[in-house]
Design an enzyme around this catalytic site. Structure first.
Site, PDB file in Angstrom:
ATOM      1  N   GLU A   1      -3.957   1.898  -7.402  1.00  0.00           N
ATOM      2  CA  GLU A   1      -4.355   3.037  -6.572  1.00  0.00           C
ATOM      3  C   GLU A   1      -3.450   4.231  -6.888  1.00  0.00           C
ATOM      4  O   GLU A   1      -2.340   4.332  -6.347  1.00  0.00           O
ATOM      5  CB  GLU A   1      -4.206   2.703  -5.079  1.00  0.00           C
TER       6      GLU A   1
ATOM      7  N   HIS B   1       0.851  -1.194   0.000  1.00  0.00           N
ATOM      8  CA  HIS B   1       0.000   0.000   0.000  1.00  0.00           C
ATOM      9  C   HIS B   1       0.887   1.243   0.000  1.00  0.00           C
ATOM     10  O   HIS B   1       1.935   1.270   0.656  1.00  0.00           O
ATOM     11  CB  HIS B   1      -0.930   0.005   1.226  1.00  0.00           C
TER      12      HIS B   1
HETATM   13  P1  13P Z   1      -9.735   6.175   0.114  1.00  0.00           P
HETATM   14  O1  13P Z   1     -10.862   5.312  -0.407  1.00  0.00           O
HETATM   15  O2  13P Z   1      -9.984   6.724   1.479  1.00  0.00           O
HETATM   16  O3  13P Z   1      -9.323   7.188  -0.898  1.00  0.00           O
HETATM   17  O4  13P Z   1      -8.488   5.196   0.300  1.00  0.00           O
HETATM   18  C1  13P Z   1      -8.130   4.372  -0.757  1.00  0.00           C
HETATM   19  C2  13P Z   1      -7.135   3.415  -0.256  1.00  0.00           C
HETATM   20  O5  13P Z   1      -6.000   3.771   0.011  1.00  0.00           O
HETATM   21  C3  13P Z   1      -7.578   2.031  -0.061  1.00  0.00           C
HETATM   22  O6  13P Z   1      -6.499   1.191   0.186  1.00  0.00           O
END
Ligand code: 13P
Length: 238
Positions: A158, A86
């Protein structure tokens, strides 16, 4: 069926978790949902028969690593999934250096891995997104090709600039990037992996995101913390 991952990050207290579990009880049917709460609450979700994962694992199985938690200890709490790489772990804990090791340890212990990749705003603006994503994939996959397969590794795209900002890439941008991730995995590694999208997924944008066919599911942060809103969100996912 799409996969919906709820990443609680470092949020919620014991009472919140109990309320959460009461609210969702019996309401998550026929949906592929995996919860990633903080470590103290993993067992609570497992005991209630939810699919549960950890937000991280240590890069070693045991040893003198103060503050870390072993994959074997986490498995005893009931995890069958773990998130690895992450961006918050990469930023605060230099996790980019440990991705391949953590994937190997997770897979050797029969976990399913959600591997996060994503570019920052500067990289996005300089059109370096694909370069970054390919590098992150290569770092994660190259040493582990003999143990990775289409059932044990899931990619979560992400974009760092979309996390917690309420900004998300345009539909065509997401379609294009996720298609390219899938294409790269297929041509370079002969892998057909699922690719999730994460970054400011919420009730306001989920219907629009659902029109993007290449997305195989979502990694939801902030919008997973309120049980009722999260239930509404997952009901909008096919
Ligand atoms: P948000 O949905 O709060 O933007 O976070 C995304 C995330 O990092 C999920 O791992």
């Amino acid at each position: 069926m799409k996969l919906i991952c709820a990443n609680f990050k470092m949020n919620l207290l014991k009472d919140d978790i109990h309320n959460y579990l009461n609210t969702i009880k019996g309401k998550i049917n026929n949906k592929n949902v995996i919860f990633f709460p903080s470590i103290p609450f993993i067992e609570e979700f497992a005991k209630n028969n939810y699919l549960v994962g950890s937000q991280n694992i240590s890069f070693k199985d045991f040893g003198s690593i103060t503050g870390d938690t072993s994959v074997l200890q986490l498995k005893e709490l009931g995890i069958t999934y773990t998130i690895i790489g992450h961006s918050e772990r990469r930023t605060f804990f230099n996790d980019s250096n440990y991705i391949a090791k953590k994937i190997k340890l997770g897979l050797d212990n029969d976990l399913k891995i959600v591997l996060c990749i994503g570019e920052n705003l500067e990289e996005f603006e300089k059109e370096k997104t694909l370069e970054v994503l390919k590098r992150e994939l290569d770092e994660a996959l190259q040493d582990n090709l003999d143990i990775i397969n289409e059932n044990n590794l899931i990619i979560a795209y992400e974009p760092i600039w979309a996390i917690g900002t309420n900004k998300i890439p345009t539909n065509s941008c997401l379609d294009n990037t996720i298609s390219k991730i899938k294409g790269y995995l297929k041509t370079k590694y002969n892998l057909n992996l699922k690719v999730l999208y994460g970054g400011s997924v919420n009730l306001d944008n989920i219907e629009e995101l659902e029109t993007i066919k290449v997305i195989d599911g979502y990694l939801v942060g902030g919008a997973s913390l309120d049980a009722l809103k999260f239930l509404s969100l997952i009901n909008k996912v096919n």
